[in-house]
Design a protein around this motif. Structure first.
Motif, PDB file in Angstrom:
ATOM      1  N   THR A  22       0.846  -1.192   0.000  1.00 38.04           N
ATOM      2  CA  THR A  22       0.000   0.000   0.000  1.00 38.04           C
ATOM      3  C   THR A  22       0.875   1.233   0.000  1.00 38.04           C
ATOM      4  OG1 THR A  22      -1.767   1.188   1.175  1.00 38.04           O
ATOM      5  CG2 THR A  22      -0.118   0.080   2.529  1.00 38.04           C
ATOM      6  N   ARG A  24      -0.565   3.852   1.535  1.00 31.14           N
ATOM      7  CA  ARG A  24      -1.086   4.486   2.751  1.00 31.14           C
ATOM      8  C   ARG A  24      -0.058   4.405   3.876  1.00 31.14           C
ATOM      9  NH1 ARG A  24      -5.656   1.608   4.984  1.00 31.14           N
ATOM     10  NH2 ARG A  24      -5.013  -0.203   3.747  1.00 31.14           N
ATOM     11  N   ARG A  41      -4.319   6.530  -1.000  1.00 32.45           N
ATOM     12  CA  ARG A  41      -5.086   5.288  -1.002  1.00 32.45           C
ATOM     13  C   ARG A  41      -4.617   4.267  -2.039  1.00 32.45           C
ATOM     14  NH1 ARG A  41      -5.985   6.549   3.200  1.00 32.45           N
ATOM     15  NH2 ARG A  41      -7.927   7.003   4.296  1.00 32.45           N
ATOM     16  N   GLU A  43      -3.056   1.241  -3.803  1.00 25.92           N
ATOM     17  CA  GLU A  43      -2.529  -0.057  -3.389  1.00 25.92           C
ATOM     18  C   GLU A  43      -3.003  -1.145  -4.340  1.00 25.92           C
ATOM     19  OE1 GLU A  43      -4.065   0.046   0.587  1.00 25.92           O
ATOM     20  OE2 GLU A  43      -5.872  -1.082   0.072  1.00 25.92           O
ATOM     21  N   GLY A  69       5.918  -0.603   1.887  1.00 26.64           N
ATOM     22  CA  GLY A  69       4.829   0.302   1.574  1.00 26.64           C
ATOM     23  C   GLY A  69       5.366   1.657   1.154  1.00 26.64           C
ATOM     24  N   ARG A  75      -2.281  -3.415   6.477  1.00 29.65           N
ATOM     25  CA  ARG A  75      -3.012  -4.555   5.922  1.00 29.65           C
ATOM     26  C   ARG A  75      -2.492  -5.835   6.600  1.00 29.65           C
ATOM     27  NH1 ARG A  75      -3.199  -3.860  -0.624  1.00 29.65           N
ATOM     28  NH2 ARG A  75      -5.263  -4.842  -0.357  1.00 29.65           N
TER      29      ARG A  75
END
Length: 367
Positions: A22, A24, A41, A43, A69, A75
Protein backbone atom coordinates in the motif's frame (compact mmCIF):
# COMPACT_ATOMS: atom_id res chain seq x y z
CA UNK A 1 16.63 -14.81 8.69
CA UNK A 2 19.33 -12.33 9.68
CA UNK A 3 19.88 -8.99 7.95
CA UNK A 4 23.28 -10.00 6.56
CA UNK A 5 21.78 -13.01 4.82
CA UNK A 6 18.94 -10.91 3.43
CA UNK A 7 21.33 -8.33 2.00
CA UNK A 8 23.66 -11.05 0.80
CA UNK A 9 20.91 -12.34 -1.48
CA UNK A 10 20.34 -8.91 -3.05
CA UNK A 11 22.63 -9.41 -6.08
CA UNK A 12 21.04 -12.76 -6.99
CA UNK A 13 18.83 -12.35 -10.08
CA UNK A 14 15.24 -13.18 -9.06
CA UNK A 15 16.59 -14.27 -5.67
CA UNK A 16 13.92 -12.12 -4.06
CA UNK A 17 10.88 -10.00 -4.80
CA UNK A 18 9.84 -6.69 -3.26
CA UNK A 19 6.08 -6.36 -2.79
CA UNK A 20 4.48 -2.99 -2.06
CA UNK A 21 1.24 -3.58 -0.15
CA UNK A 22 0.00 0.00 0.00
CA UNK A 23 0.98 3.63 -0.32
CA UNK A 24 -1.09 4.49 2.75
CA UNK A 25 0.76 5.39 5.94
CA UNK A 26 -0.41 6.97 9.22
CA UNK A 27 2.84 9.00 9.25
CA UNK A 28 3.84 11.90 7.04
CA UNK A 29 7.62 11.98 7.28
CA UNK A 30 9.39 14.84 5.54
CA UNK A 31 11.89 12.56 3.78
CA UNK A 32 9.44 9.90 2.52
CA UNK A 33 10.65 8.71 -0.88
CA UNK A 34 7.24 7.30 -1.81
CA UNK A 35 5.16 10.32 -0.83
CA UNK A 36 3.05 8.11 1.41
CA UNK A 37 0.64 9.56 3.93
CA UNK A 38 -2.71 9.25 5.72
CA UNK A 39 -4.75 10.44 2.74
CA UNK A 40 -3.07 8.31 0.08
CA UNK A 41 -5.09 5.29 -1.00
CA UNK A 42 -3.15 3.68 -3.87
CA UNK A 43 -2.53 -0.06 -3.39
CA UNK A 44 -2.61 -3.30 -5.37
CA UNK A 45 -5.71 -5.47 -5.17
CA UNK A 46 -5.39 -8.07 -2.42
CA UNK A 47 -6.74 -10.84 -4.67
CA UNK A 48 -4.10 -10.10 -7.32
CA UNK A 49 -1.32 -10.20 -4.74
CA UNK A 50 -2.68 -13.44 -3.31
CA UNK A 51 -2.73 -15.06 -6.75
CA UNK A 52 0.77 -13.86 -7.53
CA UNK A 53 2.32 -15.15 -4.30
CA UNK A 54 0.38 -18.42 -4.49
CA UNK A 55 2.13 -19.05 -7.83
CA UNK A 56 5.41 -19.61 -5.96
CA UNK A 57 6.31 -23.31 -5.98
CA UNK A 58 9.04 -25.34 -4.33
CA UNK A 59 10.71 -25.64 -7.73
CA UNK A 60 10.21 -22.02 -8.82
CA UNK A 61 10.17 -19.39 -6.10
CA UNK A 62 12.14 -16.42 -4.78
CA UNK A 63 14.29 -17.10 -1.74
CA UNK A 64 12.80 -14.10 0.04
CA UNK A 65 9.79 -11.81 -0.28
CA UNK A 66 10.17 -8.30 1.15
CA UNK A 67 6.91 -6.55 2.10
CA UNK A 68 6.96 -2.79 2.17
CA UNK A 69 4.83 0.30 1.57
CA UNK A 70 3.71 2.91 2.62
CA UNK A 71 3.00 1.01 5.77
CA UNK A 72 2.44 -2.69 5.04
CA UNK A 73 1.06 -3.37 8.52
CA UNK A 74 -2.02 -1.31 7.69
CA UNK A 75 -3.01 -4.55 5.92
CA UNK A 76 -2.04 -7.06 8.67
CA UNK A 77 -4.37 -9.78 7.46
CA UNK A 78 -2.85 -9.60 4.00
CA UNK A 79 0.66 -9.69 5.49
CA UNK A 80 -0.18 -12.87 7.38
CA UNK A 81 -1.83 -14.47 4.37
CA UNK A 82 0.99 -13.67 1.93
CA UNK A 83 3.66 -14.78 4.40
CA UNK A 84 1.85 -18.06 4.99
CA UNK A 85 1.46 -18.72 1.28
CA UNK A 86 5.11 -17.88 0.63
CA UNK A 87 6.31 -20.11 3.46
CA UNK A 88 4.35 -23.06 2.05
CA UNK A 89 6.51 -22.81 -1.08
CA UNK A 90 9.74 -22.36 0.88
CA UNK A 91 10.04 -18.57 0.52
CA UNK A 92 10.94 -16.55 3.59
CA UNK A 93 9.29 -13.20 4.29
CA UNK A 94 10.77 -9.94 5.56
CA UNK A 95 8.90 -6.72 6.29
CA UNK A 96 9.87 -3.07 6.69
CA UNK A 97 7.63 -0.96 8.95
CA UNK A 98 7.46 2.70 9.91
CA UNK A 99 6.39 1.56 13.43
CA UNK A 100 3.18 3.61 13.71
CA UNK A 101 1.70 0.98 16.02
CA UNK A 102 4.48 1.50 18.59
CA UNK A 103 2.74 4.68 19.73
CA UNK A 104 0.07 2.53 21.39
CA UNK A 105 2.59 1.13 23.88
CA UNK A 106 2.40 -2.50 22.69
CA UNK A 107 1.74 -4.70 19.71
CA UNK A 108 -1.92 -4.59 18.66
CA UNK A 109 -3.19 -8.14 18.21
CA UNK A 110 -3.60 -7.93 14.39
CA UNK A 111 -0.01 -6.70 14.13
CA UNK A 112 1.20 -9.43 16.48
CA UNK A 113 -0.47 -12.13 14.38
CA UNK A 114 1.07 -10.72 11.20
CA UNK A 115 4.54 -10.42 12.70
CA UNK A 116 4.53 -14.01 13.96
CA UNK A 117 4.47 -15.23 10.37
CA UNK A 118 7.59 -13.28 9.35
CA UNK A 119 11.17 -14.44 9.10
CA UNK A 120 12.61 -10.95 9.49
CA UNK A 121 11.28 -7.63 10.77
CA UNK A 122 12.99 -4.30 10.07
CA UNK A 123 12.04 -1.10 11.88
CA UNK A 124 12.51 2.27 10.21
CA UNK A 125 14.16 4.78 12.50
CA UNK A 126 15.47 8.21 11.55
CA UNK A 127 15.03 11.84 12.51
CA UNK A 128 11.77 12.41 10.58
CA UNK A 129 10.31 9.15 11.95
CA UNK A 130 11.22 10.16 15.51
CA UNK A 131 9.08 13.28 15.12
CA UNK A 132 6.12 10.91 14.63
CA UNK A 133 7.04 7.90 16.82
CA UNK A 134 9.48 8.19 19.71
CA UNK A 135 12.70 6.20 19.74
CA UNK A 136 11.83 4.72 23.12
CA UNK A 137 8.50 3.43 21.75
CA UNK A 138 10.25 1.90 18.73
CA UNK A 139 12.82 0.18 20.96
CA UNK A 140 10.04 -1.27 23.16
CA UNK A 141 8.20 -2.64 20.14
CA UNK A 142 11.36 -4.13 18.64
CA UNK A 143 12.10 -5.90 21.92
CA UNK A 144 8.58 -7.33 21.96
CA UNK A 145 8.88 -8.54 18.37
CA UNK A 146 12.26 -10.07 19.17
CA UNK A 147 10.69 -11.97 22.04
CA UNK A 148 8.34 -13.61 19.53
CA UNK A 149 11.41 -15.26 17.99
CA UNK A 150 11.48 -13.10 14.87
CA UNK A 151 14.86 -11.79 13.70
CA UNK A 152 14.93 -7.99 13.85
CA UNK A 153 16.98 -5.10 12.45
CA UNK A 154 16.85 -1.35 12.07
CA UNK A 155 16.63 0.54 8.79
CA UNK A 156 18.23 3.92 9.41
CA UNK A 157 18.34 6.91 7.07
CA UNK A 158 20.38 10.09 7.29
CA UNK A 159 22.10 12.73 5.22
CA UNK A 160 25.49 11.01 5.06
CA UNK A 161 28.46 9.83 7.08
CA UNK A 162 28.85 13.25 8.77
CA UNK A 163 25.22 13.24 10.00
CA UNK A 164 25.28 13.68 13.78
CA UNK A 165 21.92 11.99 14.12
CA UNK A 166 23.28 8.76 12.59
CA UNK A 167 26.22 8.78 15.00
CA UNK A 168 23.84 9.20 17.94
CA UNK A 169 21.21 6.64 16.96
CA UNK A 170 23.66 3.90 15.96
CA UNK A 171 25.47 4.31 19.28
CA UNK A 172 22.14 4.20 21.14
CA UNK A 173 21.09 1.00 19.35
CA UNK A 174 24.45 -0.54 20.21
CA UNK A 175 24.06 0.33 23.90
CA UNK A 176 20.41 -0.61 24.17
CA UNK A 177 20.67 -3.99 22.44
CA UNK A 178 24.22 -4.84 23.43
CA UNK A 179 25.50 -4.86 19.87
CA UNK A 180 23.27 -7.79 18.93
CA UNK A 181 20.80 -6.09 16.55
CA UNK A 182 22.11 -5.13 13.08
CA UNK A 183 21.29 -1.96 11.15
CA UNK A 184 21.16 -1.01 7.49
CA UNK A 185 22.07 2.65 7.04
CA UNK A 186 21.09 4.48 3.86
CA UNK A 187 21.30 8.07 2.71
CA UNK A 188 18.21 10.18 1.96
CA UNK A 189 17.67 10.46 -1.80
CA UNK A 190 15.82 13.26 -3.60
CA UNK A 191 12.59 11.42 -4.22
CA UNK A 192 9.05 11.99 -2.96
CA UNK A 193 8.89 14.67 -0.26
CA UNK A 194 12.70 14.79 -0.09
CA UNK A 195 12.97 15.88 -3.73
CA UNK A 196 13.08 19.56 -2.77
CA UNK A 197 15.83 19.34 -0.17
CA UNK A 198 17.92 16.15 -0.37
CA UNK A 199 21.28 16.14 -2.13
CA UNK A 200 21.34 15.03 -5.79
CA UNK A 201 21.29 11.33 -6.53
CA UNK A 202 24.65 9.62 -6.81
CA UNK A 203 26.34 9.85 -10.21
CA UNK A 204 29.04 7.66 -11.68
CA UNK A 205 32.48 9.25 -12.30
CA UNK A 206 33.68 9.72 -15.84
CA UNK A 207 35.45 6.74 -17.36
CA UNK A 208 34.61 3.31 -18.59
CA UNK A 209 34.79 1.31 -15.40
CA UNK A 210 32.05 -1.21 -14.68
CA UNK A 211 29.79 -0.70 -11.67
CA UNK A 212 27.24 -3.56 -11.53
CA UNK A 213 23.75 -2.78 -10.28
CA UNK A 214 22.47 -5.27 -7.72
CA UNK A 215 19.25 -3.25 -7.44
CA UNK A 216 18.15 -4.60 -10.83
CA UNK A 217 18.20 -8.17 -9.53
CA UNK A 218 14.88 -8.34 -7.67
CA UNK A 219 11.52 -7.57 -9.31
CA UNK A 220 9.39 -4.96 -7.52
CA UNK A 221 5.59 -5.01 -7.31
CA UNK A 222 4.64 -1.32 -7.40
CA UNK A 223 1.65 0.50 -5.90
CA UNK A 224 -0.57 -0.18 -8.90
CA UNK A 225 0.41 -3.85 -9.26
CA UNK A 226 2.87 -3.21 -12.09
CA UNK A 227 6.03 -5.31 -11.73
CA UNK A 228 9.20 -3.36 -12.46
CA UNK A 229 12.83 -4.40 -12.69
CA UNK A 230 14.31 -2.30 -9.88
CA UNK A 231 13.50 -0.29 -6.75
CA UNK A 232 14.53 3.12 -8.10
CA UNK A 233 11.65 5.36 -7.03
CA UNK A 234 11.27 7.02 -10.42
CA UNK A 235 10.85 3.59 -11.99
CA UNK A 236 8.39 2.49 -9.32
CA UNK A 237 6.30 5.68 -9.53
CA UNK A 238 6.45 7.10 -13.04
CA UNK A 239 4.20 5.92 -15.82
CA UNK A 240 4.72 4.71 -18.39
CA UNK A 241 7.53 2.47 -17.17
CA UNK A 242 10.36 2.24 -19.74
CA UNK A 243 9.63 -1.01 -21.61
CA UNK A 244 12.99 -2.59 -20.73
CA UNK A 245 12.19 -2.09 -17.02
CA UNK A 246 8.59 -3.37 -17.09
CA UNK A 247 8.24 -7.04 -16.15
CA UNK A 248 4.46 -7.43 -16.03
CA UNK A 249 1.50 -6.97 -13.70
CA UNK A 250 0.30 -9.10 -10.81
CA UNK A 251 -3.26 -9.10 -12.18
CA UNK A 252 -2.19 -11.12 -15.23
CA UNK A 253 1.31 -12.51 -14.62
CA UNK A 254 2.53 -15.18 -12.23
CA UNK A 255 5.95 -15.51 -10.62
CA UNK A 256 7.20 -17.84 -13.34
CA UNK A 257 6.55 -15.24 -16.05
CA UNK A 258 8.11 -12.41 -14.03
CA UNK A 259 11.15 -14.50 -13.18
CA UNK A 260 11.64 -15.52 -16.82
CA UNK A 261 11.60 -11.87 -17.93
CA UNK A 262 13.97 -10.86 -15.14
CA UNK A 263 16.47 -13.54 -16.03
CA UNK A 264 16.03 -13.51 -19.80
CA UNK A 265 16.47 -9.84 -20.67
CA UNK A 266 19.90 -9.24 -22.27
CA UNK A 267 19.77 -5.57 -21.30
CA UNK A 268 18.98 -6.30 -17.65
CA UNK A 269 21.73 -8.91 -17.60
CA UNK A 270 24.27 -6.28 -18.62
CA UNK A 271 22.90 -3.72 -16.16
CA UNK A 272 23.49 -6.28 -13.42
CA UNK A 273 26.91 -7.21 -14.81
CA UNK A 274 28.57 -3.88 -15.71
CA UNK A 275 26.00 -1.20 -14.82
CA UNK A 276 24.09 1.34 -16.91
CA UNK A 277 26.81 4.02 -16.99
CA UNK A 278 29.29 1.61 -18.54
CA UNK A 279 26.73 0.62 -21.19
CA UNK A 280 26.10 4.25 -22.08
CA UNK A 281 29.79 5.13 -22.13
CA UNK A 282 30.78 2.08 -24.16
CA UNK A 283 28.05 1.94 -26.80
CA UNK A 284 26.52 5.42 -26.82
CA UNK A 285 29.45 7.72 -25.98
CA UNK A 286 27.75 10.74 -27.50
CA UNK A 287 24.86 10.55 -25.02
CA UNK A 288 25.38 13.01 -22.13
CA UNK A 289 25.95 11.44 -18.73
CA UNK A 290 23.13 11.49 -16.22
CA UNK A 291 22.64 9.98 -12.82
CA UNK A 292 23.36 6.28 -12.42
CA UNK A 293 19.65 5.41 -12.32
CA UNK A 294 18.78 8.04 -14.92
CA UNK A 295 21.17 6.38 -17.35
CA UNK A 296 19.42 3.06 -16.73
CA UNK A 297 15.95 4.45 -17.40
CA UNK A 298 16.93 5.70 -20.86
CA UNK A 299 18.93 2.66 -22.03
CA UNK A 300 15.93 1.25 -23.87
CA UNK A 301 15.78 4.41 -26.00
CA UNK A 302 19.39 3.96 -27.14
CA UNK A 303 19.18 1.44 -30.03
CA UNK A 304 22.92 0.96 -30.18
CA UNK A 305 22.96 -0.15 -26.53
CA UNK A 306 20.01 -2.50 -27.03
CA UNK A 307 21.74 -4.02 -30.07
CA UNK A 308 24.98 -4.53 -28.16
CA UNK A 309 23.10 -6.17 -25.29
CA UNK A 310 21.36 -8.54 -27.70
CA UNK A 311 24.67 -9.50 -29.27
CA UNK A 312 26.61 -9.95 -26.03
CA UNK A 313 24.16 -11.17 -23.43
CA UNK A 314 21.61 -13.38 -25.17
CA UNK A 315 21.33 -17.12 -24.70
CA UNK A 316 23.37 -19.35 -22.41
CA UNK A 317 26.47 -17.17 -22.58
CA UNK A 318 24.53 -14.16 -21.30
CA UNK A 319 22.95 -16.21 -18.53
CA UNK A 320 26.38 -17.44 -17.42
CA UNK A 321 27.72 -13.88 -17.44
CA UNK A 322 24.81 -12.76 -15.26
CA UNK A 323 25.27 -15.56 -12.75
CA UNK A 324 29.03 -15.04 -12.60
CA UNK A 325 28.59 -11.34 -11.77
CA UNK A 326 26.05 -12.20 -9.06
CA UNK A 327 28.34 -14.82 -7.56
CA UNK A 328 31.25 -12.39 -7.39
CA UNK A 329 29.11 -9.82 -5.59
CA UNK A 330 27.87 -12.42 -3.14
CA UNK A 331 31.43 -13.51 -2.44
CA UNK A 332 32.34 -9.92 -1.58
CA UNK A 333 29.68 -10.05 1.12
CA UNK A 334 26.85 -7.82 2.38
CA UNK A 335 29.14 -5.18 3.88
CA UNK A 336 30.75 -4.52 0.49
CA UNK A 337 27.30 -4.26 -1.11
CA UNK A 338 26.15 -1.68 1.44
CA UNK A 339 29.35 0.31 0.94
CA UNK A 340 28.35 0.68 -2.70
CA UNK A 341 24.63 1.27 -2.38
CA UNK A 342 24.14 2.59 1.18
CA UNK A 343 26.01 4.79 3.65
CA UNK A 344 29.54 3.41 3.42
CA UNK A 345 30.73 4.61 6.84
CA UNK A 346 28.11 2.45 8.58
CA UNK A 347 28.18 -0.58 6.28
CA UNK A 348 29.67 -2.85 8.95
CA UNK A 349 26.51 -2.56 11.07
CA UNK A 350 24.58 -4.93 8.79
CA UNK A 351 26.15 -7.84 10.66
CA UNK A 352 25.65 -8.01 14.42
CA UNK A 353 28.66 -9.66 16.09
CA UNK A 354 26.84 -12.77 17.25
CA UNK A 355 23.86 -12.89 14.92
CA UNK A 356 22.05 -11.57 17.90
CA UNK A 357 18.38 -12.54 17.52
CA UNK A 358 17.21 -15.06 20.12
CA UNK A 359 14.68 -17.81 19.65
CA UNK A 360 11.48 -17.68 21.74
CA UNK A 361 12.00 -18.43 25.41
CA UNK A 362 9.51 -21.31 25.23
CA UNK A 363 11.16 -23.03 22.28
CA UNK A 364 12.20 -26.57 23.16
CA UNK A 365 10.55 -26.45 26.61
CA UNK A 366 7.36 -28.19 25.61
CA UNK A 367 5.28 -25.29 26.94
Amino acid sequence: MELAELIGLRPVPAGGVLVTLTRRCPLRCTHCSTGSGPQVREEPEADALERFVSSFTAADRPEVMMLTGGEPLLRPGLVASLAGSARAAGTRTALLSGMFFARSGGLPEPVRRAVRGLDHFSASLDLPHEREVSRAAVFRAVREIRELGVAVSFHLTGTGEDDGYLADVTADIGRTFGGTVPSLVNEVRPFGRAASWARPARTVPDGGGALPCAMAAWPVVAFDGTVVACCNQDTVDRRPVPPHLRLGHVAVDDWSAVRARTLGSPLLRLVRTVGPAHLRQRWSPGTPAGSYCGDCRRLGALPEVAAAAGALASGAAGALLDLTAARRQREQGPVALVRRHGCAAYAGLVAAPDGGNPRPATEGTGT
